[in-house]
Design a protein around this motif. Sequence first.
Motif, mmCIF file in Angstrom:
data_model
loop_
_atom_site.group_PDB
_atom_site.id
_atom_site.type_symbol
_atom_site.label_atom_id
_atom_site.label_comp_id
_atom_site.label_asym_id
_atom_site.label_seq_id
_atom_site.Cartn_x
_atom_site.Cartn_y
_atom_site.Cartn_z
ATOM 1 N N ASN A 67 21.601 9.787 50.151
ATOM 2 C CA ASN A 67 21.230 11.195 50.175
ATOM 3 C C ASN A 67 20.611 11.632 48.855
ATOM 4 O O ASN A 67 20.811 12.760 48.401
ATOM 5 C CB ASN A 67 22.470 12.062 50.467
ATOM 6 N N PHE A 181 20.697 25.335 44.982
ATOM 7 C CA PHE A 181 19.945 24.510 45.918
ATOM 8 C C PHE A 181 19.031 25.407 46.742
ATOM 9 O O PHE A 181 19.359 26.550 47.022
ATOM 10 C CB PHE A 181 20.884 23.770 46.885
ATOM 11 N N THR A 182 17.909 24.850 47.128
ATOM 12 C CA THR A 182 17.042 25.498 48.109
ATOM 13 C C THR A 182 16.827 24.522 49.249
ATOM 14 O O THR A 182 16.420 23.373 49.020
ATOM 15 C CB THR A 182 15.688 25.888 47.490
ATOM 16 N N ASN A 183 17.129 24.968 50.458
ATOM 17 C CA ASN A 183 17.005 24.119 51.640
ATOM 18 C C ASN A 183 15.759 24.500 52.427
ATOM 19 O O ASN A 183 15.552 25.664 52.763
ATOM 20 C CB ASN A 183 18.241 24.279 52.533
ATOM 21 N N TYR A 184 14.913 23.522 52.703
ATOM 22 C CA TYR A 184 13.700 23.710 53.491
ATOM 23 C C TYR A 184 13.902 22.997 54.829
ATOM 24 O O TYR A 184 13.756 21.768 54.895
ATOM 25 C CB TYR A 184 12.488 23.125 52.768
ATOM 26 N N PRO A 185 14.234 23.718 55.896
ATOM 27 C CA PRO A 185 14.515 23.070 57.188
ATOM 28 C C PRO A 185 13.363 22.210 57.688
ATOM 29 O O PRO A 185 13.587 21.175 58.335
ATOM 30 C CB PRO A 185 14.772 24.262 58.118
ATOM 31 N N THR A 210 16.657 15.539 48.505
ATOM 32 C CA THR A 210 16.231 14.895 49.748
ATOM 33 C C THR A 210 14.890 15.492 50.155
ATOM 34 O O THR A 210 14.298 16.272 49.410
ATOM 35 C CB THR A 210 17.261 15.125 50.875
ATOM 36 N N ASN A 212 14.531 17.651 52.313
ATOM 37 C CA ASN A 212 14.765 19.041 52.687
ATOM 38 C C ASN A 212 15.473 19.861 51.615
ATOM 39 O O ASN A 212 15.418 21.094 51.642
ATOM 40 C CB ASN A 212 15.602 19.121 53.976
ATOM 41 N N LEU A 213 16.141 19.195 50.682
ATOM 42 C CA LEU A 213 16.975 19.897 49.710
ATOM 43 C C LEU A 213 16.445 19.703 48.297
ATOM 44 O O LEU A 213 16.115 18.593 47.890
ATOM 45 C CB LEU A 213 18.416 19.385 49.791
ATOM 46 N N PHE A 303 13.165 29.571 53.657
ATOM 47 C CA PHE A 303 14.143 28.715 53.022
ATOM 48 C C PHE A 303 15.346 29.552 52.652
ATOM 49 O O PHE A 303 15.321 30.769 52.624
ATOM 50 C CB PHE A 303 13.572 28.011 51.777
ATOM 51 N N SER A 305 18.716 29.666 49.816
ATOM 52 C CA SER A 305 19.229 29.115 48.567
ATOM 53 C C SER A 305 20.690 29.482 48.376
ATOM 54 O O SER A 305 21.130 30.561 48.739
ATOM 55 C CB SER A 305 18.425 29.635 47.363
#
Length: 309
Positions: A67, A181-185, A210, A212-213, A303, A305
């Motif tokens: 990961n 963190f910023t998550n991009y689906p 990753t 996405n993250l 996104f 965060s």
Amino acid sequence: MEELDIVIVGGGIAGLATSLALHRKGIKSIVLERSESVRSEGAAFGIQTNGWRALQQLGVADKLRLNSLPIHQIRDVMIEKNIKQRESVGPASHGEVRCVIRNDMVRALAHALPVGTLRLGSQIVSVKLDEATSFPIVHLRNGQDIKAKVLIGCDGSNSIVSKFLGLNPTKALGSRAVRGFTNYPNGHVFQQEFIRIKMDNVVSGRLPITRNLVFWFVVMLKCPQVDKELLCANDSNFGLHQLLLLAMPLFDSSLQTVDEASFSALLFTINFSFFLTVDKKLLCANDRFFNLALHQSPISNDFTSTVSL
């Protein structure tokens, strides 16, 4: 009274890694952790070559790599008087560099230990020496006493063990940081690089974890100390909103680097492109963790965060 050979106080990265290293050498230890679950404060951190060699020896490196993307290069940007003065790009390291979520690290270390090694919900309140043997005796909040031949303190900045040893108390740094963190689906388009932006008194950075993250941070290097009561009464005194605004360029896929345009103008645009929603009650109840919802802007994909101080 329970008597043990080695007792490690603190079930964070240091305590768990110490116990696991001893275990892999055939030496048994017990880890006392005050929390009721395996967890770690903070967001993530970069690990370079020697760190991965140590994790390989502990037997958890391969699990963590699943990961965590490799980081190929470092991009440094220097801004003075709102104008980019210098930008340099170089290899991240001669070996392996990756960004790892702290909780992933803690869980990997904990799960690699033999069952029964980690005792959760075990908060120590004091340490004293046994008058007969001079071995340390750990007193727990639940009233239990444990005598250890070896006591290892890994219990953080407010360490009971360090206080027992008479070490100097910790000192607060004159800096403040926001990490998250910023998550991009749907996935991000950032390069596999560590970008650092230095502007006057502020340093910000971004590393993809990753596809996405993304992990990011903003540090105000010098700022006045703030009373927690004052923080709850008026969080703007903490400079929180200013730090978050400085972090906005790190979220957006279109802002790979800072161009020659005024950085202040960029922040002005971002200020009107994003809406910040902060739960002040949660901030006052626990100023170390809160959630920040970042809504869609004209220049960015959706996104979400999560931020920690």
